[in-house]
Scaffold this motif. Structure first.
Motif, PDB file in Angstrom:
ATOM      1  N   ALA A  64       0.824  -1.213   0.000  1.00 22.49           N
ATOM      2  CA  ALA A  64       0.000   0.000   0.000  1.00 22.49           C
ATOM      3  C   ALA A  64       0.858   1.263   0.000  1.00 22.49           C
ATOM      4  O   ALA A  64       1.667   1.475   0.897  1.00 22.49           O
ATOM      5  CB  ALA A  64      -0.932  -0.002   1.204  1.00 22.49           C
ATOM      6  N   GLY A  65       0.667   2.094  -1.010  1.00 24.87           N
ATOM      7  CA  GLY A  65       1.366   3.365  -1.091  1.00 24.87           C
ATOM      8  C   GLY A  65       2.821   3.258  -1.505  1.00 24.87           C
ATOM      9  O   GLY A  65       3.501   4.279  -1.614  1.00 24.87           O
ATOM     10  N   LYS A  66       3.315   2.027  -1.731  1.00 24.42           N
ATOM     11  CA  LYS A  66       4.736   1.858  -2.044  1.00 24.42           C
ATOM     12  C   LYS A  66       4.949   1.314  -3.456  1.00 24.42           C
ATOM     13  O   LYS A  66       5.662   1.895  -4.244  1.00 24.42           O
ATOM     14  CB  LYS A  66       5.387   0.908  -1.034  1.00 24.42           C
ATOM     15  CG  LYS A  66       5.323   1.382   0.398  1.00 24.42           C
ATOM     16  CD  LYS A  66       6.194   2.605   0.590  1.00 24.42           C
ATOM     17  CE  LYS A  66       6.530   2.881   2.050  1.00 24.42           C
ATOM     18  NZ  LYS A  66       5.394   3.340   2.832  1.00 24.42           N
ATOM     19  N   PHE A  67       4.345   0.176  -3.743  1.00 25.71           N
ATOM     20  CA  PHE A  67       4.487  -0.385  -5.090  1.00 25.71           C
ATOM     21  C   PHE A  67       3.288  -1.280  -5.383  1.00 25.71           C
ATOM     22  O   PHE A  67       2.584  -1.729  -4.475  1.00 25.71           O
ATOM     23  CB  PHE A  67       5.806  -1.146  -5.277  1.00 25.71           C
ATOM     24  CG  PHE A  67       6.063  -2.227  -4.256  1.00 25.71           C
ATOM     25  CD1 PHE A  67       5.467  -3.477  -4.371  1.00 25.71           C
ATOM     26  CD2 PHE A  67       6.924  -2.005  -3.189  1.00 25.71           C
ATOM     27  CE1 PHE A  67       5.726  -4.482  -3.439  1.00 25.71           C
ATOM     28  CE2 PHE A  67       7.186  -2.997  -2.261  1.00 25.71           C
ATOM     29  CZ  PHE A  67       6.578  -4.237  -2.382  1.00 25.71           C
ATOM     30  N   ARG A  68       3.056  -1.498  -6.662  1.00 24.10           N
ATOM     31  CA  ARG A  68       1.901  -2.285  -7.090  1.00 24.10           C
ATOM     32  C   ARG A  68       2.217  -2.881  -8.444  1.00 24.10           C
ATOM     33  O   ARG A  68       2.445  -2.157  -9.420  1.00 24.10           O
ATOM     34  CB  ARG A  68       0.675  -1.370  -7.179  1.00 24.10           C
ATOM     35  CG  ARG A  68      -0.555  -2.017  -7.803  1.00 24.10           C
ATOM     36  CD  ARG A  68      -1.711  -1.031  -7.853  1.00 24.10           C
ATOM     37  NE  ARG A  68      -2.219  -0.755  -6.514  1.00 24.10           N
ATOM     38  CZ  ARG A  68      -3.217  -1.437  -5.937  1.00 24.10           C
ATOM     39  NH1 ARG A  68      -3.828  -2.402  -6.608  1.00 24.10           N
ATOM     40  NH2 ARG A  68      -3.618  -1.145  -4.726  1.00 24.10           N
ATOM     41  N   SER A  69       2.242  -4.198  -8.531  1.00 25.42           N
ATOM     42  CA  SER A  69       2.487  -4.834  -9.826  1.00 25.42           C
ATOM     43  C   SER A  69       1.171  -4.951 -10.582  1.00 25.42           C
ATOM     44  O   SER A  69       0.090  -4.847 -10.003  1.00 25.42           O
ATOM     45  CB  SER A  69       3.090  -6.223  -9.625  1.00 25.42           C
ATOM     46  OG  SER A  69       2.078  -7.144  -9.232  1.00 25.42           O
ATOM     47  N   LYS A  70       1.307  -5.187 -11.864  1.00 25.75           N
ATOM     48  CA  LYS A  70       0.127  -5.614 -12.612  1.00 25.75           C
ATOM     49  C   LYS A  70      -0.134  -7.074 -12.273  1.00 25.75           C
ATOM     50  O   LYS A  70       0.664  -7.703 -11.566  1.00 25.75           O
ATOM     51  CB  LYS A  70       0.371  -5.434 -14.108  1.00 25.75           C
ATOM     52  CG  LYS A  70       1.448  -6.351 -14.690  1.00 25.75           C
ATOM     53  CD  LYS A  70       1.604  -6.100 -16.181  1.00 25.75           C
ATOM     54  CE  LYS A  70       2.710  -6.949 -16.774  1.00 25.75           C
ATOM     55  NZ  LYS A  70       2.434  -8.394 -16.780  1.00 25.75           N
ATOM     56  N   ALA A  71      -1.232  -7.639 -12.750  1.00 29.59           N
ATOM     57  CA  ALA A  71      -1.475  -9.063 -12.551  1.00 29.59           C
ATOM     58  C   ALA A  71      -0.384  -9.835 -13.284  1.00 29.59           C
ATOM     59  O   ALA A  71      -0.172  -9.645 -14.490  1.00 29.59           O
ATOM     60  CB  ALA A  71      -2.855  -9.433 -13.078  1.00 29.59           C
ATOM     61  N   LEU A  72       0.320 -10.673 -12.535  1.00 31.64           N
ATOM     62  CA  LEU A  72       1.418 -11.443 -13.116  1.00 31.64           C
ATOM     63  C   LEU A  72       0.888 -12.801 -13.569  1.00 31.64           C
ATOM     64  O   LEU A  72       0.398 -13.585 -12.755  1.00 31.64           O
ATOM     65  CB  LEU A  72       2.525 -11.644 -12.083  1.00 31.64           C
ATOM     66  CG  LEU A  72       3.130 -10.379 -11.471  1.00 31.64           C
ATOM     67  CD1 LEU A  72       4.112 -10.748 -10.368  1.00 31.64           C
ATOM     68  CD2 LEU A  72       3.806  -9.531 -12.532  1.00 31.64           C
ATOM     69  N   ASP A  73       0.992 -13.071 -14.851  1.00 33.22           N
ATOM     70  CA  ASP A  73       0.646 -14.397 -15.357  1.00 33.22           C
ATOM     71  C   ASP A  73       1.784 -15.357 -15.034  1.00 33.22           C
ATOM     72  O   ASP A  73       2.816 -14.968 -14.495  1.00 33.22           O
ATOM     73  CB  ASP A  73       0.395 -14.338 -16.865  1.00 33.22           C
ATOM     74  CG  ASP A  73      -0.900 -13.609 -17.196  1.00 33.22           C
ATOM     75  OD1 ASP A  73      -1.870 -13.754 -16.426  1.00 33.22           O
ATOM     76  OD2 ASP A  73      -0.919 -12.882 -18.214  1.00 33.22           O
ATOM     77  N   SER A  74       1.620 -16.606 -15.405  1.00 27.41           N
ATOM     78  CA  SER A  74       2.655 -17.610 -15.138  1.00 27.41           C
ATOM     79  C   SER A  74       3.994 -17.152 -15.695  1.00 27.41           C
ATOM     80  O   SER A  74       4.077 -16.725 -16.853  1.00 27.41           O
ATOM     81  CB  SER A  74       2.278 -18.942 -15.769  1.00 27.41           C
ATOM     82  OG  SER A  74       1.086 -19.405 -15.185  1.00 27.41           O
ATOM     83  N   ASP A  75       5.017 -17.212 -14.859  1.00 28.63           N
ATOM     84  CA  ASP A  75       6.398 -16.880 -15.208  1.00 28.63           C
ATOM     85  C   ASP A  75       6.634 -15.393 -15.435  1.00 28.63           C
ATOM     86  O   ASP A  75       7.734 -14.993 -15.822  1.00 28.63           O
ATOM     87  CB  ASP A  75       6.877 -17.678 -16.426  1.00 28.63           C
ATOM     88  CG  ASP A  75       6.881 -19.174 -16.150  1.00 28.63           C
ATOM     89  OD1 ASP A  75       7.177 -19.566 -15.013  1.00 28.63           O
ATOM     90  OD2 ASP A  75       6.562 -19.940 -17.076  1.00 28.63           O
ATOM     91  N   ASP A  76       5.621 -14.550 -15.194  1.00 31.80           N
ATOM     92  CA  ASP A  76       5.844 -13.109 -15.240  1.00 31.80           C
ATOM     93  C   ASP A  76       6.574 -12.677 -13.968  1.00 31.80           C
ATOM     94  O   ASP A  76       6.443 -13.311 -12.917  1.00 31.80           O
ATOM     95  CB  ASP A  76       4.514 -12.354 -15.322  1.00 31.80           C
ATOM     96  CG  ASP A  76       4.001 -12.255 -16.746  1.00 31.80           C
ATOM     97  OD1 ASP A  76       4.695 -12.721 -17.663  1.00 31.80           O
ATOM     98  OD2 ASP A  76       2.885 -11.728 -16.921  1.00 31.80           O
ATOM     99  N   SER A  77       7.310 -11.571 -14.098  1.00 29.65           N
ATOM    100  CA  SER A  77       8.065 -11.054 -12.959  1.00 29.65           C
ATOM    101  C   SER A  77       7.749  -9.590 -12.720  1.00 29.65           C
ATOM    102  O   SER A  77       7.326  -8.862 -13.633  1.00 29.65           O
ATOM    103  CB  SER A  77       9.570 -11.195 -13.211  1.00 29.65           C
ATOM    104  OG  SER A  77       9.937 -12.547 -13.221  1.00 29.65           O
TER     105      SER A  77
END
Ligand SMILES: [Cu+2]
Length: 105
Positions: A64-77
């Motif tokens: 929260a308030g620091k970082f947010r990834s997108k939805a990671l599919d299999s083997d995504d980083s």
């Protein structure tokens, strides 16, 4: 002559490393079976943590308030470089029971 030669490796090292902090390390967290592993880790300021999803369904990495990834599919980083000390609790916004913490010192 001797002293000039000895100076060369140091200058070359400075050029190679550039602006990257000397101690920066690449740290990996895997996402497997709805679990962050390791769920808790301690890093230094300047270190980069990379999360990789090994599940067959998407996960996210959100602090929260620091970082947010997108939805990671299999083997995504997803990678984040920590530039300030503190405890960064994070979770998967799709499965909020998945939690972890990165302690930056
Ligand atoms: Cu998830």
């Amino acid at each position: 002559m001797q002293s000039v030669l000895r100076g060369v490796p140091f200058a070359a090292a400075v050029l190679l490393l550039g602006a990257t902090p000397l101690r920066a390390e690449a740290i990996k967290v895997t996402i497997d079976n709805f679990t962050f592993a390791p769920a808790e880790l301690t890093v230094k300021v300047g270190d980069t943590v990379t999360w990789t999803n090994h599940d067959d369904i998407p996960h996210t990495v959100v602090s929260a308030g620091k970082f947010r990834s997108k939805a990671l599919d299999s083997d995504d980083s997803f990678s984040f470089t920590f530039t300030a000390s503190g405890d960064y609790k994070y979770f998967c916004s799709l499965h909020p029971h998945m939690t972890g913490v990165v302690k930056v010192e």
